[in-house]
Design a protein around this motif. Structure first.
Motif, mmCIF file in Angstrom:
data_model
loop_
_atom_site.group_PDB
_atom_site.id
_atom_site.type_symbol
_atom_site.label_atom_id
_atom_site.label_comp_id
_atom_site.label_asym_id
_atom_site.label_seq_id
_atom_site.Cartn_x
_atom_site.Cartn_y
_atom_site.Cartn_z
ATOM 1 N N LEU A 145 0.860 -1.182 0.000
ATOM 2 C CA LEU A 145 0.000 0.000 0.000
ATOM 3 C C LEU A 145 0.897 1.234 0.000
ATOM 4 O O LEU A 145 1.929 1.259 0.670
ATOM 5 C CB LEU A 145 -0.876 0.021 1.254
ATOM 6 C CG LEU A 145 -1.778 -1.187 1.477
ATOM 7 C CD1 LEU A 145 -2.349 -1.169 2.879
ATOM 8 C CD2 LEU A 145 -2.894 -1.183 0.451
ATOM 9 N N ASP A 146 0.497 2.246 -0.743
ATOM 10 C CA ASP A 146 1.251 3.498 -0.773
ATOM 11 C C ASP A 146 0.533 4.506 0.108
ATOM 12 O O ASP A 146 -0.512 5.028 -0.274
ATOM 13 C CB ASP A 146 1.361 4.028 -2.205
ATOM 14 C CG ASP A 146 2.177 5.309 -2.293
ATOM 15 O OD1 ASP A 146 2.667 5.788 -1.252
ATOM 16 O OD2 ASP A 146 2.316 5.833 -3.408
ATOM 17 N N PRO A 147 1.082 4.785 1.289
ATOM 18 C CA PRO A 147 0.382 5.689 2.201
ATOM 19 C C PRO A 147 0.261 7.116 1.666
ATOM 20 O O PRO A 147 -0.628 7.857 2.067
ATOM 21 C CB PRO A 147 1.221 5.645 3.470
ATOM 22 C CG PRO A 147 2.557 5.181 3.043
ATOM 23 C CD PRO A 147 2.340 4.311 1.834
ATOM 24 N N ALA A 148 1.124 7.501 0.726
ATOM 25 C CA ALA A 148 1.093 8.865 0.191
ATOM 26 C C ALA A 148 0.109 9.006 -0.962
ATOM 27 O O ALA A 148 -0.136 10.128 -1.430
ATOM 28 C CB ALA A 148 2.484 9.281 -0.261
ATOM 29 N N ALA A 149 -0.477 7.896 -1.413
ATOM 30 C CA ALA A 149 -1.371 7.940 -2.577
ATOM 31 C C ALA A 149 -2.564 8.859 -2.375
ATOM 32 O O ALA A 149 -3.042 9.475 -3.315
ATOM 33 C CB ALA A 149 -1.840 6.533 -2.936
ATOM 34 N N GLY A 150 -3.040 8.982 -1.162
ATOM 35 C CA GLY A 150 -4.193 9.830 -0.881
ATOM 36 C C GLY A 150 -3.813 11.262 -0.553
ATOM 37 O O GLY A 150 -4.647 12.034 -0.075
ATOM 38 N N GLY A 151 -2.555 11.629 -0.790
ATOM 39 C CA GLY A 151 -2.113 12.983 -0.513
ATOM 40 C C GLY A 151 -1.748 13.234 0.941
ATOM 41 O O GLY A 151 -1.532 14.373 1.349
ATOM 42 N N LEU A 152 -1.661 12.173 1.733
ATOM 43 C CA LEU A 152 -1.309 12.330 3.149
ATOM 44 C C LEU A 152 0.172 12.662 3.309
ATOM 45 O O LEU A 152 1.000 12.266 2.492
ATOM 46 C CB LEU A 152 -1.610 11.039 3.918
ATOM 47 C CG LEU A 152 -3.074 10.670 4.082
ATOM 48 C CD1 LEU A 152 -3.200 9.264 4.660
ATOM 49 C CD2 LEU A 152 -3.783 11.677 4.969
ATOM 50 N N THR A 153 0.490 13.365 4.384
ATOM 51 C CA THR A 153 1.866 13.663 4.738
ATOM 52 C C THR A 153 2.096 13.240 6.185
ATOM 53 O O THR A 153 1.143 13.015 6.937
ATOM 54 C CB THR A 153 2.174 15.167 4.594
ATOM 55 O OG1 THR A 153 1.323 15.888 5.479
ATOM 56 C CG2 THR A 153 1.957 15.635 3.156
ATOM 57 N N ALA A 154 3.356 13.160 6.577
ATOM 58 C CA ALA A 154 3.709 12.712 7.920
ATOM 59 C C ALA A 154 3.153 13.621 9.010
ATOM 60 O O ALA A 154 2.917 13.176 10.125
ATOM 61 C CB ALA A 154 5.219 12.598 8.058
ATOM 62 N N ASP A 155 2.908 14.880 8.675
ATOM 63 C CA ASP A 155 2.387 15.803 9.686
ATOM 64 C C ASP A 155 0.871 15.966 9.619
ATOM 65 O O ASP A 155 0.312 16.861 10.241
ATOM 66 C CB ASP A 155 3.087 17.157 9.597
ATOM 67 C CG ASP A 155 2.924 17.814 8.234
ATOM 68 O OD1 ASP A 155 2.393 17.172 7.308
ATOM 69 O OD2 ASP A 155 3.342 18.984 8.102
ATOM 70 N N ALA A 156 0.205 15.070 8.897
ATOM 71 C CA ALA A 156 -1.264 15.115 8.809
ATOM 72 C C ALA A 156 -1.860 14.889 10.199
ATOM 73 O O ALA A 156 -1.289 14.170 11.023
ATOM 74 C CB ALA A 156 -1.777 14.051 7.849
#
Length: 180
Positions: A145-156
């Motif tokens: 799974l690509d956690p960044a695919a939904g536009g999320l960032t580490a500081d979300a």
């Protein structure tokens, strides 16, 4: 030429009694330059979001993904640009008979974080003096799974990470259920 690096609490990584063991096994703390360096070298990282909550739990909860609302692994993957590969380890819950929830008991006893108070039964008595029961382990690997695919960032915000957290937990639970 290296072992994949499992994440361990900094408390245990730096403790004089446990440090030689954890460092010798190639484990790394999740909050320091050691982990960043391993990722920069292209080495694999193993994160267990359930941690001691899953590892040292009552037999009543075996075969169940119980990560609570932990999203630190998502922040780590997003910060380091890593994909998440769901992996289930079927059979680990058969090595000891857990008599209690180690994390909950530690909270009641007001022990420091990272020091569970768990009681389990194995071959010949109580853990840690007993040997584990023989068990067949199966590692079941799911699709990355690509956690960044939904536009999320580490500081979300945590609330923004929870839907992905539930998706990853469901993926791991599905792997366990398929091989149960």
């Amino acid at each position: 030429g290296y072992r994949p690096h499992a994440i361990v609490h900094r408390t245990l990584y730096d403790h004089p009694l446990s440090a030689p063991l954890f460092r010798g096994l190639g484990m790394l703390p999740g909050d320091g330059p050691e982990l960043d360096a391993a990722v920069a070298r292209g080495e694999h990282i193993i994160v267990t979001p359930g941690g001691t909550r899953e590892g040292l739990r009552s037999v009543r909860h075996r075969h169940a993904v119980r990560w609570g609302g932990r999203v630190g692994y998502l922040r780590l993957a997003l910060r380091l640009g890593l994909r998440i590969v769901p992996v289930a380890a079927y059979g680990t819950d058969h090595t000891f008979i857990g008599l209690n929830d180690g994390e909950a008991t530690a909270r009641r006893l007001r022990l420091p974080p990272g020091y569970p108070a768990w009681f389990g039964v194995g071959l010949g008595g109580l853990w840690p003096l007993a040997l584990p029961f023989p068990a067949r382990f199966r590692q079941i690997v799911g699709a990355p799974l690509d956690p960044a695919a939904g536009g999320l960032t580490a500081d979300a915000p945590r609330d923004a990470l929870l839907p992905l957290h539930r998706e990853v937990a469901r993926a791991v639970q599905a792997l366990l259920d398929r091989h149960r």
